[in-house]
Write an enzyme that holds these catalytic residues in place. Structure first.
Site, PDB file in Angstrom:
ATOM      1  N   HIS A   1       1.591  -2.680   0.569  1.00  0.00           N
ATOM      2  CA  HIS A   1       2.779  -2.716   1.414  1.00  0.00           C
ATOM      3  C   HIS A   1       2.967  -3.935   2.219  1.00  0.00           C
ATOM      4  CE1 HIS A   1       3.086   1.702   0.693  1.00  0.00           C
ATOM      5  NE2 HIS A   1       1.591   1.502   0.859  1.00  0.00           N
TER       6      HIS A   1
ATOM      7  N   GLU B   1      -7.571   3.665  -2.144  1.00  0.00           N
ATOM      8  CA  GLU B   1      -7.250   4.133  -0.834  1.00  0.00           C
ATOM      9  C   GLU B   1      -8.514   4.145   0.114  1.00  0.00           C
ATOM     10  OE1 GLU B   1      -4.403   4.920   0.356  1.00  0.00           O
ATOM     11  OE2 GLU B   1      -3.062   5.578  -1.524  1.00  0.00           O
TER      12      GLU B   1
HETATM   13 ZN    ZN Z   1       0.028   2.675   0.504  1.00  0.00          ZN
END
Ligand code: ZN
Length: 390
Positions: free
Chosen positions: A216, A347
Site C-alpha cells: 500500500h 501478512e
Molecule cells: Zn495490505
C-alpha cells in the site's frame, strides 16, 4: 422467506431478521450516527436468526449533520472512488475533501448504509465490482439528493460489518470481518496509478530479479490499527530495507513503488511480467476489527507456483517473531494470480492486534522481520535459481 418482527421501546428497538444465516463473528459497531449510539449483533441468537439491537438514546443531538446540510454546494466533497482492497476485507471511500458520515443498517434494503452528507459522486464514478468477492454481495452508491451520497453494502453470508475508520479526513475505510479470501478479486479501476511504476533500466542477462511490492501507499494507507499505526508506515520502509539486504547479496530487486505513491494492482503485475522477474513478493500487514486485539500472528499466501517460496519465507518469519503462526495459505489475490512467476503475499501481523501492533511499531522488530524475509528469499534463490521453480 423473510419475516420481520419489530419490538419498540422508549430506548431500544430490536430488529429480528428470521431465516438469515448467523453471523460468524459478533462485533460491536462504532457509529457516529447521532440517533444510533451503538449497534450490536447477538451471536447467541438461535440458528437462522439474527438480532440487531439499536440503542436510539440521544436522538435529538443532530447538530453536526445540520451544519453540513446547510453548507453551500461549492464546499461539497466529491467522492472520487469506492474500492475493495486487495485483501477483500475492506471498502475504501475516497473524496477530495473531508467526509462526514453516519452509518446504520437500512431497514428497507437490509443493507449496511453509509450516508455521506455534503457530498456528491464524481462525474465518472464507477462502483466497485463485488462480483468475485466472497466478502461482499454488492456495493451500490447513489446520489440520494443533491447533497447526500448513499453507499449501501450487502455483506456476504457469514460476514459481519466491522468498524468505519477514517485514516485521513477525506478517506473512509470499512472493515468486513469473518472472511478469509479464497476467491479472485478484481483489479481496481485504472486511474492515475498506471503511470507510477518505476523504470528499472536494463538488467544483465542471468541476474536473479525479484519484484518486491510494498502493498500500500499513496492515497491508499492500507489497514489502520491501534494508535493509528498504518500498513503503509510498516511496509514501505521495510521494503526498502529488504531490497538493500538482498542487493548486498547480488540479487537485483525492483520495487513496485519507489516512494509513497499510488500504484494500482495491474501495473505491479505487468512490471513483474515484463521484466520476467524470478520471484514476486508482496508485503502487507493484516487487520481485523479493532474489537479483536486478541487476533495476532503471521500469515503467508501463495497461489499455485508460490507454495515452496511461501513455506521458506514463512519459516524464517516464525523463527524471527516466535508466532503466533496463522499458517501458509492459498489465496486468489490479484497479484498472485496474474504474476507469471512464483509469487507470495506476506501478512506480517495485525495492526489491530495488541501484541502485533506494539511490535510492528518498533523499528528494531521491523528490522528483524526484514532480515527474516531477506534470509527466506535468499535461501529459496540458492536452492531453486536458476531452475524450474525460479
Ligand atoms: Zn495490505
Amino acid at each position: 422467506m423473510l419475516r420481520v418482527h419489530w419490538w419498540l421501546s422508549s430506548l431500544t428497538s430490536v430488529l429480528m431478521l428470521a431465516h438469515l444465516a448467523p453471523i460468524a463473528q459478533a462485533s460491536p459497531i462504532k457509529t457516529s450516527t447521532p440517533d444510533v449510539k451503538t449497534l450490536g449483533f447477538d451471536a447467541s441468537a438461535p440458528p437462522n436468526s439474527l438480532n440487531v439491537a439499536v440503542d436510539s438514546q440521544g436522538a435529538e443531538d443532530d447538530s453536526s449533520v445540520d451544519s453540513l446540510s446547510q453548507s453551500p454546494r461549492s464546499s461539497m466533497a466529491t467522492i472520487e472512488a469506492i474500492d475493495i482492497t486487495i485483501e477483500g476485507n475492506r471498502i475504501l471511500i475516497r473524496a477530495d475533501r473531508p467526509l462526514d458520515q453516519r452509518s446504520y443498517w437500512d431497514r428497507n434494503t437490509l443493507a449496511y448504509q453509509i450516508e455521506i452528507r455534503g457530498a456528491r459522486l464524481s462525474q465518472n464514478f464507477q462502483p466497485p465490482n463485488a462480483q468475485d468477492s466472497q466478502a461482499i454481495s454488492w456495493v451500490r452508491a447513489e446520489q440520494a439528493d443533491p447533497e447526500t451520497v448513499m453507499v449501501r453494502i450487502m455483506p456476504a453470508p457469514q460476514v459481519s460489518v466491522g468498524e468505519i475508520n477514517q485514516p485521513s479526513p477525506s478517506l473512509l475505510s470499512l472493515e468486513l470481518n469473518g472472511y478469509q479470501a479464497t476467491m479472485p478479486l478484481p483489479p481496481p479501476d485504472l486511474g492515475s496509478g498506471m503511470a507510477n511504476v518505476p523504470d528499472p533500466g536494463t538488467i544483465p542477462e542471468g541476474q536473479v530479479v525479484i519484484v518486491l511490492d510494498p502493498g500500500h501507499g499513496g492515497s491508499d494507507p492500507g489497514a489502520v490499527g491501534i494508535g493509528g499505526l498504518s500498513e503503509t508506515d510498516i511496509v514501505n520502509p521495510m521494503s526498502h530495507r529488504i531490497r538493500d539486504l538482498l542487493e548486498e547479496e547480488g540479487v537485483r530487486v525492483i520495487l513496485t513503488r519507489e516512494d509513497n505513491r499510488t500504484v494500482d494492482l495491474q501495473p505491479r503485475v505487468e512490471l513483474a511480467n515484463r521484466l520476467d522477474a524470478n520471484l514476486f513478493v508482496s508485503i502487507h500487514a493484516n487487520a481485523i476489527s479493532m474489537s479483536r486485539p486478541d487476533v495476532n500472528g503471521v500469515e503467508t499466501y501463495y497461489f499455485q507456483s508460490g507454495q515452496q517460496l511461501a513455506r521458506t519465507i514463512h519459516g524464517h518469519l516464525l523463527e524471527a517473531t516466535g508466532g503466533p503462526d496463522r499458517g501458509v495459505r492459498t489465496a486468489r489475490f490479484y497479484v498472485l494470480r496474474h504474476t507469471r512467476m512464483p509469487a507470495v503475499l506476506l501478512e506480517l501481523g495485525f495492526v489491530t492486534g495488541n501484541q502485533d501492533a506494539r511490535r510492528l511499531a518498533d523499528p528494531q522488530y521491523r528490522e528483524r522481520l526484514s532480515q527474516a524475509i531477506a534470509r527466506g528469499i535468499l535461501q529459496y534463490v540458492r536452492q531453486h535459481c536458476p531452475g524450474p521453480g525460479c
